[in-house]
Write a protein that holds these residues in place. Structure first.
Motif, mmCIF file in Angstrom:
data_model
loop_
_atom_site.group_PDB
_atom_site.id
_atom_site.type_symbol
_atom_site.label_atom_id
_atom_site.label_comp_id
_atom_site.label_asym_id
_atom_site.label_seq_id
_atom_site.Cartn_x
_atom_site.Cartn_y
_atom_site.Cartn_z
ATOM 1 N N GLY A 1 0.777 -1.233 0.000
ATOM 2 C CA GLY A 1 0.000 0.000 0.000
ATOM 3 C C GLY A 1 0.808 1.283 0.000
ATOM 4 O O GLY A 1 0.239 2.368 -0.160
ATOM 5 N N ASP A 2 2.136 1.198 0.184
ATOM 6 C CA ASP A 2 2.964 2.401 0.154
ATOM 7 C C ASP A 2 2.898 3.055 -1.231
ATOM 8 O O ASP A 2 2.987 2.372 -2.255
ATOM 9 N N ALA A 3 2.755 4.359 -1.238
ATOM 10 C CA ALA A 3 2.812 5.122 -2.487
ATOM 11 C C ALA A 3 4.274 5.423 -2.791
ATOM 12 O O ALA A 3 5.020 5.862 -1.911
ATOM 13 N N LEU A 4 4.676 5.163 -4.027
ATOM 14 C CA LEU A 4 6.052 5.402 -4.463
ATOM 15 C C LEU A 4 6.051 6.398 -5.615
ATOM 16 O O LEU A 4 5.244 6.282 -6.549
ATOM 17 N N ASP A 5 6.946 7.353 -5.542
ATOM 18 C CA ASP A 5 7.175 8.308 -6.621
ATOM 19 C C ASP A 5 8.559 8.033 -7.198
ATOM 20 O O ASP A 5 9.426 7.479 -6.519
ATOM 21 N N PHE A 6 8.777 8.458 -8.417
ATOM 22 C CA PHE A 6 10.036 8.184 -9.107
ATOM 23 C C PHE A 6 10.604 9.460 -9.692
ATOM 24 O O PHE A 6 9.870 10.273 -10.250
ATOM 25 N N THR A 7 11.912 9.606 -9.566
ATOM 26 C CA THR A 7 12.611 10.646 -10.315
ATOM 27 C C THR A 7 13.560 9.952 -11.276
ATOM 28 O O THR A 7 14.019 8.835 -11.027
ATOM 29 N N LEU A 8 13.830 10.624 -12.375
ATOM 30 C CA LEU A 8 14.715 10.083 -13.391
ATOM 31 C C LEU A 8 15.634 11.206 -13.845
ATOM 32 O O LEU A 8 15.166 12.297 -14.193
ATOM 33 N N GLN A 9 16.917 10.934 -13.810
ATOM 34 C CA GLN A 9 17.923 11.912 -14.219
ATOM 35 C C GLN A 9 18.729 11.340 -15.378
ATOM 36 O O GLN A 9 19.236 10.220 -15.282
ATOM 37 N N VAL B 1 13.618 5.784 -6.347
ATOM 38 C CA VAL B 1 12.303 5.313 -5.924
ATOM 39 C C VAL B 1 12.084 5.927 -4.547
ATOM 40 O O VAL B 1 12.853 5.656 -3.620
ATOM 41 N N ILE B 2 11.060 6.762 -4.418
ATOM 42 C CA ILE B 2 10.878 7.575 -3.215
ATOM 43 C C ILE B 2 9.549 7.243 -2.540
ATOM 44 O O ILE B 2 8.504 7.196 -3.209
ATOM 45 N N HIS B 3 9.605 7.021 -1.212
ATOM 46 C CA HIS B 3 8.364 6.889 -0.444
ATOM 47 C C HIS B 3 7.646 8.229 -0.521
ATOM 48 O O HIS B 3 8.178 9.254 -0.075
ATOM 49 N N ALA B 4 6.439 8.226 -1.074
ATOM 50 C CA ALA B 4 5.709 9.480 -1.269
ATOM 51 C C ALA B 4 5.402 10.161 0.057
ATOM 52 O O ALA B 4 5.501 11.391 0.164
ATOM 53 N N ALA B 5 5.046 9.389 1.091
ATOM 54 C CA ALA B 5 4.643 9.980 2.372
ATOM 55 C C ALA B 5 5.804 10.627 3.112
ATOM 56 O O ALA B 5 5.678 11.718 3.651
ATOM 57 N N SER B 6 6.954 9.961 3.129
ATOM 58 C CA SER B 6 8.085 10.449 3.924
ATOM 59 C C SER B 6 9.124 11.213 3.119
ATOM 60 O O SER B 6 9.935 11.943 3.689
ATOM 61 N N GLY B 7 9.152 10.994 1.811
ATOM 62 C CA GLY B 7 10.185 11.599 0.979
ATOM 63 C C GLY B 7 11.505 10.851 1.031
ATOM 64 O O GLY B 7 12.475 11.251 0.396
ATOM 65 N N GLU B 8 11.561 9.736 1.770
ATOM 66 C CA GLU B 8 12.795 8.951 1.866
ATOM 67 C C GLU B 8 13.017 8.134 0.602
ATOM 68 O O GLU B 8 12.063 7.628 -0.008
ATOM 69 N N VAL B 9 14.279 7.982 0.222
ATOM 70 C CA VAL B 9 14.632 7.183 -0.943
ATOM 71 C C VAL B 9 14.599 5.708 -0.548
ATOM 72 O O VAL B 9 15.314 5.281 0.359
ATOM 73 N N ALA B 10 13.756 4.939 -1.217
ATOM 74 C CA ALA B 10 13.639 3.506 -0.957
ATOM 75 C C ALA B 10 14.662 2.720 -1.765
ATOM 76 O O ALA B 10 15.160 1.688 -1.311
ATOM 77 N N ALA B 11 14.978 3.198 -2.967
ATOM 78 C CA ALA B 11 15.930 2.500 -3.829
ATOM 79 C C ALA B 11 16.430 3.466 -4.893
ATOM 80 O O ALA B 11 15.789 4.484 -5.182
#
Length: 162
Positions: A75-83, A98-108
């Motif tokens: 159920g965690d929402a993940l956002d992605f950035t691409l450089q 790969v960023i946890h949307a709620a916390s802003g922490e980088v998951a991977a």
């Protein structure tokens, strides 16, 4: 007009039940799956769609370095950035977060090398002019970004001096 945000934000998802392993968090193979989905969003951004592939060309991933930083759970929402880190007429060097949307922490994070391929010939081929211009515009916009943490790191066991 091609999107050139620095970094690009083209993909997001929710951790699905089938992605959760016996440890109760997102399975390692699923991180690669979602990074691949982020790459596919980038491909569409630069003009690679079903029609382009049907005409015999695509981008292939030739190398991926995946770093797991934090757990992601059901159920965690993940956002992605691409450089875009670099490119030439046949290759694109990317870095995903790969960023946890709620916390802003980088998951991977994932670093990838892609090659443009003529599928009929079975070999690399230069990207067509318009596509190369799109990639160059993104690369130019991303040149001012700092080098991502973990970029091009070799895998090794770090020893403490005793």
């Amino acid at each position: 007009m091609v999107k050139t945000g620095a970094p690009l934000r083209l993909h997001s998802c929710i951790v699905l039940p089938e992605w959760v392993d016996y440890n109760g968090h997102m399975s390692e193979s699923c991180y690669l799956l979602v990074v691949g989905d982020s790459s596919d969003a980038f491909f569409r951004c630069i003009g690679i769609d079903e029609a382009y592939r049907a005409a015999g060309h695509s981008l292939y991933t030739v190398e991926t370095h995946l770093h797991h930083r934090r757990e992601a759970s059901l159920g965690d929402a993940l956002d992605f950035t691409l450089q875009v880190l670099d490119h030439d007429s046949r290759r694109i060097h990317l870095f995903h977060q790969v960023i946890h949307a709620a916390s802003g922490e980088v998951a991977a994070t994932a670093e990838q090398m892609l090659v443009h391929v003529d599928m009929a010939a079975g070999r690399t081929a230069p990207m067509p002019g318009e596509m190369l211009e799109r990639v160059a515009a993104i690369d130019t916009a991303h040149r001012g970004l700092p080098a991502p943490e973990g970029l091009s790191q070799p895998m090794k066991i770090r020893r403490r001096d005793t």
